[in-house]
Design a protein around this motif. Structure first.
Motif, PDB file in Angstrom:
ATOM      1  N   ALA A  36       0.533  -1.156  -0.199  1.00 40.68           N
ATOM      2  CA  ALA A  36       0.193  -0.119   0.564  1.00 40.68           C
ATOM      3  C   ALA A  36       1.132   1.519  -0.014  1.00 40.68           C
ATOM      4  O   ALA A  36       0.516   2.246  -0.896  1.00 40.68           O
ATOM      5  CB  ALA A  36      -0.776   0.083   1.586  1.00 40.68           C
TER       6      ALA A  36
ATOM      7  N   PHE B 113       0.679   3.870  -3.032  1.00 42.06           N
ATOM      8  CA  PHE B 113       0.864   5.616  -2.890  1.00 42.06           C
ATOM      9  C   PHE B 113       2.027   6.813  -3.398  1.00 42.06           C
ATOM     10  O   PHE B 113       1.859   7.344  -3.916  1.00 42.06           O
ATOM     11  CB  PHE B 113       0.428   5.445  -1.169  1.00 42.06           C
ATOM     12  CG  PHE B 113       0.892   6.670  -0.713  1.00 42.06           C
ATOM     13  CD1 PHE B 113      -1.097   7.507  -1.560  1.00 42.06           C
ATOM     14  CD2 PHE B 113       1.296   7.749   0.020  1.00 42.06           C
ATOM     15  CE1 PHE B 113      -0.990   8.539  -0.688  1.00 42.06           C
ATOM     16  CE2 PHE B 113       1.217   8.710   0.507  1.00 42.06           C
ATOM     17  CZ  PHE B 113      -0.553   9.580  -0.114  1.00 42.06           C
TER      18      PHE B 113
ATOM     19  N   THR C  62       2.720   5.969  -7.271  1.00 43.11           N
ATOM     20  CA  THR C  62       1.559   6.399  -8.258  1.00 43.11           C
ATOM     21  C   THR C  62       1.077   8.105  -7.941  1.00 43.11           C
ATOM     22  O   THR C  62      -0.434   8.605  -8.286  1.00 43.11           O
ATOM     23  CB  THR C  62       0.505   5.301  -8.001  1.00 43.11           C
ATOM     24  OG1 THR C  62      -0.021   5.187  -6.875  1.00 43.11           O
ATOM     25  CG2 THR C  62       0.980   4.194  -8.425  1.00 43.11           C
ATOM     26  N   ARG C  63       2.030   8.483  -7.712  1.00 38.09           N
ATOM     27  CA  ARG C  63       1.125   9.721  -6.383  1.00 38.09           C
ATOM     28  C   ARG C  63       1.010  11.023  -7.947  1.00 38.09           C
ATOM     29  O   ARG C  63       0.346  11.494  -8.034  1.00 38.09           O
ATOM     30  CB  ARG C  63       2.020  10.526  -5.500  1.00 38.09           C
ATOM     31  CG  ARG C  63       1.206  10.090  -4.478  1.00 38.09           C
ATOM     32  CD  ARG C  63       1.999  10.979  -3.465  1.00 38.09           C
ATOM     33  NE  ARG C  63       3.881  10.338  -3.761  1.00 38.09           N
ATOM     34  CZ  ARG C  63       4.367  11.710  -3.158  1.00 38.09           C
ATOM     35  NH1 ARG C  63       3.978  12.421  -2.401  1.00 38.09           N
ATOM     36  NH2 ARG C  63       5.947  11.831  -3.055  1.00 38.09           N
ATOM     37  N   PRO C  64       1.920  10.779  -9.356  1.00 31.02           N
ATOM     38  CA  PRO C  64       2.540  11.697 -10.335  1.00 31.02           C
ATOM     39  C   PRO C  64       1.120  11.432 -10.772  1.00 31.02           C
ATOM     40  O   PRO C  64       0.446  10.460 -11.022  1.00 31.02           O
ATOM     41  CB  PRO C  64       3.562  11.580 -10.714  1.00 31.02           C
ATOM     42  CG  PRO C  64       4.152  10.372 -10.047  1.00 31.02           C
ATOM     43  CD  PRO C  64       4.019  10.125  -9.007  1.00 31.02           C
ATOM     44  N   ALA C  65       0.510  12.865 -11.750  1.00 30.66           N
ATOM     45  CA  ALA C  65      -1.018  12.188 -12.345  1.00 30.66           C
ATOM     46  C   ALA C  65      -0.794  11.755 -13.367  1.00 30.66           C
ATOM     47  O   ALA C  65       0.465  11.418 -14.059  1.00 30.66           O
ATOM     48  CB  ALA C  65      -1.078  14.298 -13.154  1.00 30.66           C
ATOM     49  N   GLY C  66      -2.009  11.443 -13.740  1.00 27.77           N
ATOM     50  CA  GLY C  66      -2.267  10.107 -14.931  1.00 27.77           C
ATOM     51  C   GLY C  66      -1.613   8.708 -14.316  1.00 27.77           C
ATOM     52  O   GLY C  66      -1.445   7.585 -15.040  1.00 27.77           O
ATOM     53  N   GLN C  67      -1.602   8.183 -13.563  1.00 29.34           N
ATOM     54  CA  GLN C  67      -0.761   6.796 -12.764  1.00 29.34           C
ATOM     55  C   GLN C  67      -1.668   6.225 -11.750  1.00 29.34           C
ATOM     56  O   GLN C  67      -1.548   4.885 -11.278  1.00 29.34           O
ATOM     57  CB  GLN C  67       0.135   6.990 -11.750  1.00 29.34           C
ATOM     58  CG  GLN C  67       1.590   8.082 -12.326  1.00 29.34           C
ATOM     59  CD  GLN C  67       2.555   6.935 -13.219  1.00 29.34           C
ATOM     60  OE1 GLN C  67       2.609   6.002 -12.199  1.00 29.34           O
ATOM     61  NE2 GLN C  67       2.496   6.871 -14.122  1.00 29.34           N
ATOM     62  N   ALA C  68      -2.752   6.295 -11.539  1.00 33.56           N
ATOM     63  CA  ALA C  68      -4.581   6.014 -10.842  1.00 33.56           C
ATOM     64  C   ALA C  68      -4.253   4.588 -11.018  1.00 33.56           C
ATOM     65  O   ALA C  68      -4.453   3.758 -10.560  1.00 33.56           O
ATOM     66  CB  ALA C  68      -5.517   7.010 -10.902  1.00 33.56           C
ATOM     67  N   LYS C  69      -4.770   4.688 -12.745  1.00 36.49           N
ATOM     68  CA  LYS C  69      -5.130   3.498 -13.189  1.00 36.49           C
ATOM     69  C   LYS C  69      -3.653   2.103 -13.125  1.00 36.49           C
ATOM     70  O   LYS C  69      -4.983   1.064 -12.132  1.00 36.49           O
ATOM     71  CB  LYS C  69      -5.437   3.005 -14.482  1.00 36.49           C
ATOM     72  CG  LYS C  69      -7.080   3.879 -14.912  1.00 36.49           C
ATOM     73  CD  LYS C  69      -7.805   2.082 -15.686  1.00 36.49           C
ATOM     74  CE  LYS C  69      -9.378   3.154 -15.446  1.00 36.49           C
ATOM     75  NZ  LYS C  69     -10.328   2.183 -15.901  1.00 36.49           N
TER      76      LYS C  69
ATOM     77  N   GLY D 211      -2.381   2.164 -10.624  1.00 42.94           N
ATOM     78  CA  GLY D 211      -1.713   2.564  -8.755  1.00 42.94           C
ATOM     79  C   GLY D 211      -3.109   0.813  -8.763  1.00 42.94           C
ATOM     80  O   GLY D 211      -3.192   0.017  -7.813  1.00 42.94           O
ATOM     81  N   TRP D 212      -3.913   1.248  -9.104  1.00 44.23           N
ATOM     82  CA  TRP D 212      -5.290   0.385  -8.556  1.00 44.23           C
ATOM     83  C   TRP D 212      -4.497  -1.066  -8.889  1.00 44.23           C
ATOM     84  O   TRP D 212      -5.350  -2.359  -8.354  1.00 44.23           O
ATOM     85  CB  TRP D 212      -6.547   0.709  -9.709  1.00 44.23           C
ATOM     86  CG  TRP D 212      -7.506   0.108  -9.602  1.00 44.23           C
ATOM     87  CD1 TRP D 212      -8.163  -0.860 -10.524  1.00 44.23           C
ATOM     88  CD2 TRP D 212      -8.372  -0.717  -7.730  1.00 44.23           C
ATOM     89  NE1 TRP D 212      -9.089  -1.656  -9.757  1.00 44.23           N
ATOM     90  CE2 TRP D 212      -9.064  -1.244  -8.804  1.00 44.23           C
ATOM     91  CE3 TRP D 212      -8.101  -0.530  -6.716  1.00 44.23           C
ATOM     92  CZ2 TRP D 212      -9.868  -2.424  -7.755  1.00 44.23           C
ATOM     93  CZ3 TRP D 212      -8.600  -1.430  -5.862  1.00 44.23           C
ATOM     94  CH2 TRP D 212      -9.790  -1.700  -6.433  1.00 44.23           C
TER      95      TRP D 212
ATOM     96  N   ILE E  23      -1.954  -2.663  -6.375  1.00 47.28           N
ATOM     97  CA  ILE E  23      -2.803  -2.734  -5.913  1.00 47.28           C
ATOM     98  C   ILE E  23      -3.975  -4.253  -5.802  1.00 47.28           C
ATOM     99  O   ILE E  23      -4.623  -4.920  -4.974  1.00 47.28           O
ATOM    100  CB  ILE E  23      -4.265  -1.805  -4.877  1.00 47.28           C
ATOM    101  CG1 ILE E  23      -3.429  -0.276  -4.180  1.00 47.28           C
ATOM    102  CG2 ILE E  23      -5.606  -2.278  -3.716  1.00 47.28           C
ATOM    103  CD1 ILE E  23      -2.934  -0.989  -3.262  1.00 47.28           C
ATOM    104  N   ARG E  24      -4.700  -4.347  -6.744  1.00 46.87           N
ATOM    105  CA  ARG E  24      -6.029  -5.290  -6.547  1.00 46.87           C
ATOM    106  C   ARG E  24      -5.163  -6.545  -7.298  1.00 46.87           C
ATOM    107  O   ARG E  24      -5.587  -7.676  -6.396  1.00 46.87           O
ATOM    108  CB  ARG E  24      -6.963  -4.735  -8.625  1.00 46.87           C
ATOM    109  CG  ARG E  24      -7.470  -5.865  -8.417  1.00 46.87           C
ATOM    110  CD  ARG E  24      -8.303  -5.886 -10.113  1.00 46.87           C
ATOM    111  NE  ARG E  24      -7.178  -6.031 -10.644  1.00 46.87           N
ATOM    112  CZ  ARG E  24      -6.976  -5.859 -12.565  1.00 46.87           C
ATOM    113  NH1 ARG E  24      -8.308  -5.087 -13.110  1.00 46.87           N
ATOM    114  NH2 ARG E  24      -6.206  -6.010 -13.540  1.00 46.87           N
TER     115      ARG E  24
END
Lengths: 377, 194
Positions: free
Chosen positions: A129, A133, A136-143, A145-146, A149-150
């Motif tokens: 986690a 976290f 993937t803080r820079p923009a555009g990395q959320a997917k 990161g998910w 985590i998944r």
């Protein structure tokens, strides 16, 4: 409790806390100085791990700390992996990012020494986690990161439900093996590797998963061992048989962890330790360098080569058809997947990180069988 | 084995078939199945955690627009989950266990939702269903350590999943005063990628 015993317990505790201290110091210092300090902190951490390996804290005052020598040696490998991560990366401007390998190595070491494997899994989940976290803080990395985590959570949930089933049952062993294969990020099953920063998190993470697999073997039973060997064998053969060269090299990155899982499956813990050494020092995204290819392909001298010999010697007792399949798979994978022959011919690398890695791997390749003969393992 | 314990995998199948809307019923049924056995502290804590993990996501998602990801997966996915459950039951029967593995069946249903569905909210719901299943079987098996680890994993999934959803999905109301709903604590550092 004598003074010597107190000293060993203190050293053991210090070895666990030290990477956290290193993370704090590295994050607190300004960026230009942080790299040298990080190297020093990681090197002292390696020294502490070696001392803890040499002088284990055994006795009634230290119940809960003492574990078998393979686990202690595995933590030495994790510490050297941290040193190499710090050595080969440049100055990171982001504070959290440059302290991430220290934090992850510390959490991985704690996970290996947790009194129950389930607690270790929880600590690994925490490391996952925090790492996801941070990078993937820079923009555009959320997917991305998910996705990480998944995958990691699915692995954790599978191992947990395997632990809940009765000991030694087939379903339990299969579930735990599937979960561990996902946590280790074995190439066709768990797709952890995308970005360069990933290795900050996943080198110690996968190493700790391999060490946890040794401790879970008591609960998993025969199905667990068979499933681990099968998964490793499939990974090795897919590496050899993949159609495109890009696929082969992507699969080739996790070659040592596949062999390590097979070694865990056939109860050759020392061989798994040697492959773990190869994984921590040459795995991940280093497969573009000549010396790392040499190590990954199990060329002598080096820890993975000795690990291969040990693994095959144990495996012929376990089941000789599987041993034949393994030899063929390793040979085919090495013949087909080694990307650049010219680079792989170079033994002594030019950069500092490569020299450290090569000497550590060679020394481990000589020392570990010697220690095994002397009865340390 | 109670009727409620059989209901839990059925509601989990509804999560696989219809999505996050059935997560709250799944949590309620899981909590009931834990509390039916008795009122020891482990069971109360487990029920509370199950309710928490099931109630927060739907509440959180009311602030965001409907997830319009086009699902390419067909109608066969719930049947795949059902088949896996039956296989698991057969394997447990073969091993000589007479207890109905309600928690593990729920976990399998959640796993199928995670693997087979493409929309991120759906995967989130599936992962939380997995956690509910592990919580349930930990409580029924009286293993507080596994319960704690599953709670930790659930918290990680809840927080980081919420953060990713906050960064990806469009809001219903673009500007809203912070702190009114009390859910702002879920996404530290969020909004950077939105």
């Amino acid at each position: 409790m004598s003074a010597g015993m107190e000293a060993t317990v203190f050293l053991a505790a210090l070895a666990f806390v030290w990477p956290f201290i290193g993370a704090l110091v590295v994050a607190a210092l300004p960026a230009p100085h942080s790299r040298e300090v990080a190297i020093w902190m990681a090197a002292i951490g390696c020294g502490l791990a070696v001392v803890v390996f040499m002088f284990p804290s055994v006795g009634n005052g230290a119940s809960g700390w003492d574990d078998d020598p393979v686990q202690r040696a595995g933590r030495v490998m994790l510490a050297f992996g941290l040193l190499l991560l710090v050595l080969e990366n440049g100055i990171q401007p982001d504070r959290l990012l440059r302290s991430l390998p220290h934090v992850c190595t510390a959490l991985a070491g704690l996970a290996c020494v947790a009194p129950q494997p389930a607690v270790g899994l929880g600590i690994l989940e925490l490391a996952l986690a925090w790492g996801v976290f941070v990078f993937t803080r820079p923009a555009g990395q959320a997917k991305t990161g998910w996705g990480l985590i998944r995958t990691g959570s699915v692995g954790t949930v599978l191992v947990l439900s395997g632990l809940l089933l009765p000991q030694g049952s087939t379903v339990s062993g299969l579930m735990m093996a599937c979960g561990l294969v996902i946590l280790t990020g074995l190439a066709p099953f768990g797709q952890f590797w995308r970005d360069e920063n990933d290795s900050f998190l996943f080198l110690p993470f996968a190493g700790a998963s391999i060490l946890l697999a040794m401790r879970l073997r008591g609960h998993g039973g025969a199905a667990f061992e068979m499933a681990l060997v099968a998964a490793g064998l499939i990974s090795v053969w897919l590496t050899a048989a993949a159609g495109r060269a890009g696929d082969r090299q992507r699969l080739f990155r996790t070659f040592p962890s596949a062999l390590a899982l097979m070694a865990v499956g056939v109860e050759a813990d020392v061989a798994a330790l040697l492959f773990l050494c190869g994984w921590c020092l040459a795995g991940g995204n280093r497969s573009g360098r000549g010396w790392a290819i040499n190590v990954l392909a199990c060329f002598p001298p080096g820890a993975p080569f000795v690990g291969c010999l040990l693994l095959l010697s144990v495996m012929t007792d376990w089941a000789w058809p599987v041993a034949v399949l393994t030899v063929c798979g390793i040979l085919a994978a090495v013949l087909r997947a080694v990307p650049d022959r010219e680079a792989a011919r170079l033994f002594w690398p030019d950069d500092m990180a490569g020299r450290v890695a090569c000497s550590v791997l060679t020394v481990m390749g000589f020392l570990v069988p010697l220690a095994m003969m002397l009865g340390a393992f | 084995m109670t009727l409620v314990a059989i209901l839990v995998p059925m509601v989990a199948l509804c999560v696989v078939a219809r999505g996050v809307g059935f997560l709250l019923p799944a949590g309620v049924v899981t909590a009931l199945a834990m509390l039916v056995d008795g009122l020891a502290p482990v069971q109360e804590v487990g029920a509370m955690l199950a309710l928490l993990f099931a109630a927060l996501p739907p509440f959180f998602l009311t602030r965001y627009q409907h997830d319009a990801t086009h699902e390419r997966t067909g109608a066969a996915v719930p049947f795949f989950a059902l088949a896996l459950m039956v296989l698991l039951l057969l394997a447990c029967n073969h091993a000589g266990s007479t207890v109905f593995p309600a928690g593990l069946c729920t976990m399998v249903a959640g796993l199928v939702a995670v693997v087979c569905r493409q929309s991120m909210v759906w995967q989130w719901a599936g992962l939380l269903t997995c956690i509910e299943g592990v919580l349930l079987s930990a409580v029924l098996g009286h293993q507080p350590v596994v319960l704690g680890v599953a709670a930790l994993a659930g918290a990680v999934v809840l927080l980081l999943g919420g953060m990713c959803i906050h960064r990806i999905m469009p809001r219903v109301v673009p500007v809203r005063a912070a702190g009114q709903r009390g859910r702002r604590t879920e996404q530290p550092g969020g909004g950077a990628g939105a």
